[in-house]
Design a protein around this motif. Structure first.
Motif, PDB file in Angstrom:
ATOM      1  N   TYR A  59       0.747  -1.231  -0.273  1.00 38.87           N
ATOM      2  CA  TYR A  59       0.357  -0.070   0.402  1.00 38.87           C
ATOM      3  C   TYR A  59       0.574   0.738  -0.224  1.00 38.87           C
ATOM      4  O   TYR A  59       0.369   2.341  -0.625  1.00 38.87           O
ATOM      5  CB  TYR A  59      -1.208   0.222   1.231  1.00 38.87           C
ATOM      6  N   MET A  60       2.054   1.618   0.609  1.00 41.41           N
ATOM      7  CA  MET A  60       3.168   2.310   0.950  1.00 41.41           C
ATOM      8  C   MET A  60       3.333   2.722  -0.103  1.00 41.41           C
ATOM      9  O   MET A  60       3.570   3.810  -0.720  1.00 41.41           O
ATOM     10  CB  MET A  60       3.933   2.376   1.820  1.00 41.41           C
ATOM     11  N   ARG A  61       3.488   1.693  -0.946  1.00 35.26           N
ATOM     12  CA  ARG A  61       4.700   1.863  -2.444  1.00 35.26           C
ATOM     13  C   ARG A  61       3.985   2.059  -2.957  1.00 35.26           C
ATOM     14  O   ARG A  61       4.587   2.996  -4.197  1.00 35.26           O
ATOM     15  CB  ARG A  61       5.296   0.329  -2.330  1.00 35.26           C
ATOM     16  N   GLN A  62       2.495   1.327  -3.028  1.00 35.35           N
ATOM     17  CA  GLN A  62       1.637   2.314  -4.411  1.00 35.35           C
ATOM     18  C   GLN A  62       1.138   3.498  -4.320  1.00 35.35           C
ATOM     19  O   GLN A  62       1.104   4.224  -5.032  1.00 35.35           O
ATOM     20  CB  GLN A  62       0.304   1.298  -4.377  1.00 35.35           C
ATOM     21  N   HIS A  63       0.558   3.784  -2.989  1.00 37.42           N
ATOM     22  CA  HIS A  63       0.241   4.913  -2.807  1.00 37.42           C
ATOM     23  C   HIS A  63       0.479   6.155  -1.904  1.00 37.42           C
ATOM     24  O   HIS A  63       0.193   7.946  -2.166  1.00 37.42           O
ATOM     25  CB  HIS A  63      -1.056   5.217  -1.715  1.00 37.42           C
ATOM     26  N   LEU A  75      -6.700  -8.364   1.331  1.00 40.31           N
ATOM     27  CA  LEU A  75      -6.593  -9.339   0.928  1.00 40.31           C
ATOM     28  C   LEU A  75      -6.913  -8.680  -0.715  1.00 40.31           C
ATOM     29  O   LEU A  75      -6.167  -9.411  -1.533  1.00 40.31           O
ATOM     30  CB  LEU A  75      -7.893 -10.246   0.999  1.00 40.31           C
ATOM     31  N   ASP A  76      -7.663  -7.884  -0.385  1.00 38.19           N
ATOM     32  CA  ASP A  76      -7.536  -6.985  -2.734  1.00 38.19           C
ATOM     33  C   ASP A  76      -6.023  -6.541  -2.462  1.00 38.19           C
ATOM     34  O   ASP A  76      -5.145  -6.763  -3.721  1.00 38.19           O
ATOM     35  CB  ASP A  76      -8.104  -5.886  -2.218  1.00 38.19           C
ATOM     36  N   ILE A  77      -5.753  -5.926  -1.525  1.00 39.28           N
ATOM     37  CA  ILE A  77      -4.796  -5.673  -2.049  1.00 39.28           C
ATOM     38  C   ILE A  77      -2.916  -6.488  -2.401  1.00 39.28           C
ATOM     39  O   ILE A  77      -2.486  -6.145  -3.414  1.00 39.28           O
ATOM     40  CB  ILE A  77      -3.888  -4.376  -0.783  1.00 39.28           C
ATOM     41  N   LEU A  78      -3.228  -7.811  -1.546  1.00 37.94           N
ATOM     42  CA  LEU A  78      -2.174  -8.603  -2.004  1.00 37.94           C
ATOM     43  C   LEU A  78      -3.043  -9.134  -2.994  1.00 37.94           C
ATOM     44  O   LEU A  78      -1.832  -9.582  -4.074  1.00 37.94           O
ATOM     45  CB  LEU A  78      -2.241  -9.335  -0.658  1.00 37.94           C
ATOM     46  N   GLU A  79      -4.105  -9.449  -3.806  1.00 39.18           N
ATOM     47  CA  GLU A  79      -4.153 -10.347  -4.281  1.00 39.18           C
ATOM     48  C   GLU A  79      -4.236  -9.573  -5.598  1.00 39.18           C
ATOM     49  O   GLU A  79      -3.579  -9.900  -6.881  1.00 39.18           O
ATOM     50  CB  GLU A  79      -5.925 -10.175  -4.125  1.00 39.18           C
ATOM     51  N   GLY A  80      -4.018  -8.138  -5.497  1.00 34.19           N
ATOM     52  CA  GLY A  80      -3.677  -7.035  -6.206  1.00 34.19           C
ATOM     53  C   GLY A  80      -2.305  -6.940  -7.212  1.00 34.19           C
ATOM     54  O   GLY A  80      -1.607  -7.009  -8.347  1.00 34.19           O
TER      55      GLY A  80
END
Length: 278
Positions: free
Chosen positions: A23-27, A153-158
């Motif tokens: 999340y931190m890497r993406q956002h 779970l959505d973050i990890l799957e994505g």
């Protein structure tokens, strides 16, 4: 790390902290974060495999903080008494102490350190690492953004990471012989990693011989727990709990079988160590 500030994120090998790293890497790609893992040397092999995959996604190495004294050293310091929920010396000495030794000189230099902790939006706030130093600031991005278990779970799957492989049989990361494990998790450890189970039995026998009031699993020794009739009883109890929980759960057509039931959903929320299990 830039100027007088430093940003750190501790990884346990578990689901939530991995998702927070993603999340931190993406956002917040503008924040230079140092990811770290405090290695007790008693982790599941699946934990190291998952951290390797996470390094691939992040595109950077995860700093390994190794305690200056291992589990065996501290066991002797505590008179061969096992750590327990009442006396969590393992977390204090093998997880928090190495972190403190890493950041203390930096704080003494006047550096402001932001530590990101993976408390989700659907969890009550539980204080993780506490510090008296005002320059060590705890940040809870999931809490602030309202990201819950499904969001994790959505973050990890994505990201293409999915869950660590051990989630198929055990809810939490941490040491192979963690005392927070439920009976069924001990049974599964015995079946999947018999060498780790035997090591835990040896530690337990030695501790009991030295007068330790604790066994790894509440109310019985691992020797008692591993007897065939007891194993069968534990499995039957687990299946009954599973059936009851599934009968109460609302089916989610978007997830089907991709969202496994946590052990804690079946047995009640346990007080766990954030440094080990997030």
């Amino acid at each position: 790390m830039s100027g007088n500030e430093m940003h750190v994120l501790g990884l346990s090998g578990g689901r939530d902290s991995a998702a927070l790293a993603v999340y931190m890497r993406q956002h917040h790609p503008d924040i230079e974060i140092e990811y770290f893992f405090t290695d007790t040397g008693k982790e599941l092999p699946e934990v190291y495999e998952y951290l390797g995959r996470l390094e691939g996604f992040l595109g950077q190495r995860i700093r390994k903080l190794n305690p200056d004294r291992d589990f065996d050293f501290w066991l002797k310091q505590y008179n061969e008494f096992l750590p327990s929920a009442q006396t969590r010396w393992c977390t204090r000495q093998l997880k928090l102490r190495p972190f403190e030794q890493w950041v203390r000189p930096l704080l003494e230099e006047g550096k402001i350190i932001y530590s990101y902790v993976a408390i989700r939006g659907d969890e009550e706030y539980r204080e993780g690492y506490s510090s008296k130093d005002e320059n060590l600031i705890i940040k809870l991005p999931f809490k602030e953004a309202g990201i819950d278990k499904a969001g994790v779970l959505d973050i990890l799957e994505g990201a293409g990471l999915g869950l660590p492989h051990y989630y198929s049989w055990r809810t939490r990361s941490g040491c192979t012989f963690c005392f927070f494990q439920q009976k069924i998790e001990w049974v599964r450890l015995m079946e999947r990693h018999p060498e780790a189970f035997e090591e835990a039995k040896a530690y337990e026998k030695n501790a009991v011989d030295h007068g330790s009031p604790f066994t790894w699993s509440q109310g019985e020794s691992l020797d008692e727990l591993s007897r065939p009739e007891r194993v069968q009883q534990i499995k039957e109890d687990h299946e009954q709990r599973l059936a009851r929980q599934k009968s109460k759960s609302q089916p989610n057509p978007l997830r089907s079988d991709s969202e496994p039931l946590d052990i804690d959903d079946l047995y009640g929320k346990a007080k766990v160590c954030l440094a080990c299990h997030k």
